[in-house]
Enzyme design. Structure first.
Site, short mmCIF file in Angstrom:
data_model
loop_
_atom_site.label_atom_id
_atom_site.label_comp_id
_atom_site.label_asym_id
_atom_site.label_seq_id
_atom_site.Cartn_x
_atom_site.Cartn_y
_atom_site.Cartn_z
N GLY A 134 -29.33 -21.36 -4.98
CA GLY A 134 -28.17 -20.79 -5.65
C GLY A 134 -27.23 -20.12 -4.66
N TYR A 135 -26.50 -20.94 -3.93
CA TYR A 135 -25.47 -20.40 -3.03
C TYR A 135 -24.09 -20.55 -3.67
CZ TYR A 135 -28.90 -20.89 0.86
OH TYR A 135 -29.99 -20.82 1.68
N SER A 136 -23.72 -21.81 -4.01
CA SER A 136 -22.33 -22.10 -4.39
C SER A 136 -21.93 -21.44 -5.71
CB SER A 136 -22.14 -23.61 -4.53
OG SER A 136 -22.51 -24.26 -3.34
N THR A 142 -17.38 -23.92 0.41
CA THR A 142 -17.30 -23.86 1.87
C THR A 142 -17.19 -22.42 2.33
OG1 THR A 142 -16.21 -26.00 1.94
CG2 THR A 142 -15.89 -24.55 3.84
N GLU A 250 -32.22 -27.77 6.59
CA GLU A 250 -31.81 -28.78 5.60
C GLU A 250 -31.04 -29.93 6.27
OE1 GLU A 250 -29.86 -27.21 2.11
OE2 GLU A 250 -29.04 -29.15 1.55
N THR A 372 -19.72 -29.21 3.87
CA THR A 372 -18.95 -30.46 3.96
C THR A 372 -18.89 -30.97 5.41
OG1 THR A 372 -16.81 -29.41 4.32
CG2 THR A 372 -17.50 -29.72 2.03
N GLU A 374 -16.34 -31.90 7.06
CA GLU A 374 -15.24 -31.30 7.83
C GLU A 374 -15.77 -30.06 8.56
OE1 GLU A 374 -15.03 -32.24 4.68
OE2 GLU A 374 -13.37 -33.65 4.56
C1 FAD Z 1 -24.13 -32.98 -6.67
C2 FAD Z 1 -24.02 -31.67 -5.96
C3 FAD Z 1 -25.18 -30.95 -5.67
C4 FAD Z 1 -25.09 -29.71 -5.06
N1 FAD Z 1 -26.23 -28.95 -4.90
C5 FAD Z 1 -26.10 -27.66 -4.51
C6 FAD Z 1 -27.23 -26.77 -4.56
O1 FAD Z 1 -28.34 -27.18 -4.93
N2 FAD Z 1 -27.04 -25.47 -4.25
C7 FAD Z 1 -25.81 -24.98 -3.85
O2 FAD Z 1 -25.72 -23.79 -3.57
N3 FAD Z 1 -24.73 -25.81 -3.77
C8 FAD Z 1 -24.85 -27.11 -4.11
N4 FAD Z 1 -23.74 -27.93 -4.10
C9 FAD Z 1 -22.44 -27.36 -3.70
C10 FAD Z 1 -21.96 -27.88 -2.34
O3 FAD Z 1 -22.68 -27.27 -1.30
C11 FAD Z 1 -20.47 -27.55 -2.30
O4 FAD Z 1 -19.83 -28.45 -3.18
C12 FAD Z 1 -19.90 -27.67 -0.92
O5 FAD Z 1 -20.36 -26.62 -0.10
C13 FAD Z 1 -18.35 -27.64 -0.94
O6 FAD Z 1 -17.87 -26.56 -1.67
P1 FAD Z 1 -16.77 -26.78 -2.79
O7 FAD Z 1 -17.25 -27.84 -3.73
O8 FAD Z 1 -16.42 -25.44 -3.37
O9 FAD Z 1 -15.50 -27.39 -2.02
P2 FAD Z 1 -14.41 -26.57 -1.22
O10 FAD Z 1 -15.05 -25.54 -0.38
O11 FAD Z 1 -13.38 -26.10 -2.19
O12 FAD Z 1 -13.82 -27.68 -0.28
C14 FAD Z 1 -12.88 -28.65 -0.73
C15 FAD Z 1 -12.43 -29.48 0.46
O13 FAD Z 1 -11.75 -28.64 1.42
C16 FAD Z 1 -12.33 -28.76 2.71
N5 FAD Z 1 -12.37 -27.46 3.38
C17 FAD Z 1 -12.62 -26.26 2.83
N6 FAD Z 1 -12.60 -25.29 3.77
C18 FAD Z 1 -12.35 -25.92 4.96
C19 FAD Z 1 -12.22 -25.45 6.31
N7 FAD Z 1 -12.36 -24.17 6.61
N8 FAD Z 1 -11.97 -26.38 7.26
C20 FAD Z 1 -11.82 -27.68 6.97
N9 FAD Z 1 -11.93 -28.18 5.70
C21 FAD Z 1 -12.19 -27.31 4.71
C22 FAD Z 1 -13.77 -29.18 2.44
O14 FAD Z 1 -14.32 -29.84 3.56
C23 FAD Z 1 -13.59 -30.10 1.24
O15 FAD Z 1 -13.23 -31.38 1.67
C24 FAD Z 1 -23.82 -29.19 -4.67
C25 FAD Z 1 -22.66 -29.92 -4.93
C26 FAD Z 1 -22.74 -31.12 -5.61
C27 FAD Z 1 -21.47 -31.81 -5.97
#
Ligand code: FAD
Length: 396
Positions: A134-136, A142, A250, A372, A374
């Site tokens: 439970g991070y996101s 990100t 991971e 991500t 990036e």
């Molecule tokens: C199917 C699935 C399973 C998942 N499982 C887990 C889980 O078990 N536990 C958990 O905690 N999370 C989980 N996640 C969450 C996942 O780790 C996040 O989706 C990921 O970290 C991206 O965060 P975000 O979706 O808020 O995108 P955002 O952070 O909003 O990013 C959107 C876009 O902007 C880019 N971006 C953002 N900031 C920067 C930067 N500083 N420099 C360059 N580019 C940038 C990103 O690369 C991305 O392309 C899961 C996600 C999915 C879809």
């Protein structure tokens, strides 16, 4: 930039013996492995039913913690051997445990208290304890350091309120590995704390989110959830180093499940006659070479670990290569299958019963899971190449 290329990929006699022993064990198992495979493939993001039974059996027979230190109940094997173990299972499309065994257990072994190690490590190695991460949060992916789920210390306990999103496996896990804010928002990553919450616990509500790849993840709502202070992992406000330790584990081991997918596509191309076309052969040959690179990236990271290096940038490289190749493989497969490749499983004309169509839809996840790509590129630039820090980095 200093370049080191001294990684030796040759398996030692001991490593060869280890993997031969494991293959023998798998071949002799009195379990219906086809049923395990089918259960696992129906949704690889959660290990339930007979797939869970199989993992428990691995734990019971002492295989789950092959790479864990002996003092924590593991097999004390090298990282390369642990990687061989994962590769063998991935190649057979069998579950090998999950993030709990590969990253949370090793993190707890490093930073947990004696009490936590005793309470969790044996259960993880037996396949009985399973964490969801439970991070996101809806406004913190990100930029995890901006998360707002709050934990307030009240005597001997914490009171937690907030919301998590994409908490994969929370509906089947025994515990939630939760990042919460104990400091102020301005403290950013210095105000985060890691807590373990048993599931179910009053005040925790879990609702499903289905992905485009037909896999389930979840939203988790936490309302006045009370956990004892012993749930704290590491220091209060010291959660960031726990999180980064876990994420590095991971990203490190990317499983070799792609080789199995590739073989399926290759067999299909041969059987359908598509292989007779030279552009198809060229595409498949490129994939075969890229798969070998993927394998070598993983093995290199394991080798570095065995040689007392912490492969941070290498873990990111590994993850980028694997996740992009995963998508490329399904794109090429659908290209060579033509319009029929878009048919879903169950349709009589769907090549490989729609497996590559589904793989295509599911192929994006790893590109942003565990951070991500990036951001991984930033890590490579900063930690691998020393960019922006004025220091010299190393690319191995
Ligand atoms: C199917 C699935 C399973 C998942 N499982 C887990 C889980 O078990 N536990 C958990 O905690 N999370 C989980 N996640 C969450 C996942 O780790 C996040 O989706 C990921 O970290 C991206 O965060 P975000 O979706 O808020 O995108 P955002 O952070 O909003 O990013 C959107 C876009 O902007 C880019 N971006 C953002 N900031 C920067 C930067 N500083 N420099 C360059 N580019 C940038 C990103 O690369 C991305 O392309 C899961 C996600 C999915 C879809």
């Amino acid at each position: 930039v200093e370049v080191e290329v001294a990684v030796d990929m040759t398996l030692t006699v001991e490593q060869e013996r280890f993997i031969a022993g494991f293959r023998c064990y798998l071949d002799g198992l009195d379990l219906d492995l086809a049923a395990v495979r089918a259960e696992f493939e129906s949704d690889p993001m959660q290990i339930v039913g007979v797939a869970r039974e199989f993992v428990r059996r691995l734990g019971h027979d002492g295989w789950l913690g092959v790479g864990w230190p002996v003092e924590h109940g593991g097999g004390g094997r090298s990282a390369v051997e642990q990687w061989l173990f994962l590769e063998e299972l991935a190649h057979r499309r069998l579950p090998s445990g999950n993030l709990t065994t590969s990253s949370l257990g090793p993190t707890l072994a490093r930073v947990g208290t004696e009490q936590q190690r005793a309470a969790f490590l044996p259960g993880i190695l037996a396949g009985d304890i399973d964490f969801a991460i439970g991070y996101s949060e809806p406004e913190a992916g990100t930029d995890l350091a901006s998360l707002t789920t709050r934990a307030v210390r009240r005597g001997d306990s914490y009171l937690v309120n907030g919301q998590k999103i994409y908490t994969t496996g929370a509906h089947v896990a025994t515990h939630l590995w939760l990042a919460a804010r104990t400091g102020t928002r301005e403290d950013r990553h210095r105000g985060l704390t890691l807590l373990i919450i048993p599931l179910p616990t009053p005040g925790v509500q879990i609702t499903p989110i289905m992905t485009q790849g037909d896999e389930r993840t979840n939203q988790v709502f936490l309302t006045d959830v009370e956990v004892p202070a012993t749930a704290l992992v590491g220091e209060e406000n010291g959660g960031w180093s726990v999180i980064t330790t876990q994420l590095n584990f991971e990203r490190l081991f990317c499983y070799s499940d792609l080789s199995h997918q590739f073989e399926l596509v290759l067999d299909w191309a041969r059987a359908s006659g598509a292989f007779e076309l030279s552009p198809v052969r060229v595409s498949l040959a490129e994939l075969a070479a890229d798969l070998e690179v993927c394998r070598l990236f993983s093995m290199r990271a394991a080798w570095l670990l065995d040689h007392d290096r912490v492969p941070v940038a290498e873990a990111s490289m590994n993850k980028i290569w694997y996740s992009e190749l995963r998508q490329r493989l399904s794109v090429v497969a659908l290209d060579i299958m033509g319009p029929l490749g878009q048919l879903r499983g169950g349709h009589p004309l769907a090549p490989l019963d729609g497996r590559m169509e589904r793989a295509y839809r599911a192929s994006t996840v790893i590109k942003f899971g565990a951070g991500t790509n990036e951001v991984q590129r930033d890590i490579i630039a900063q930690r691998g190449l020393g960019a922006g820090a004025g220091g010299r980095g190393k690319v191995r």
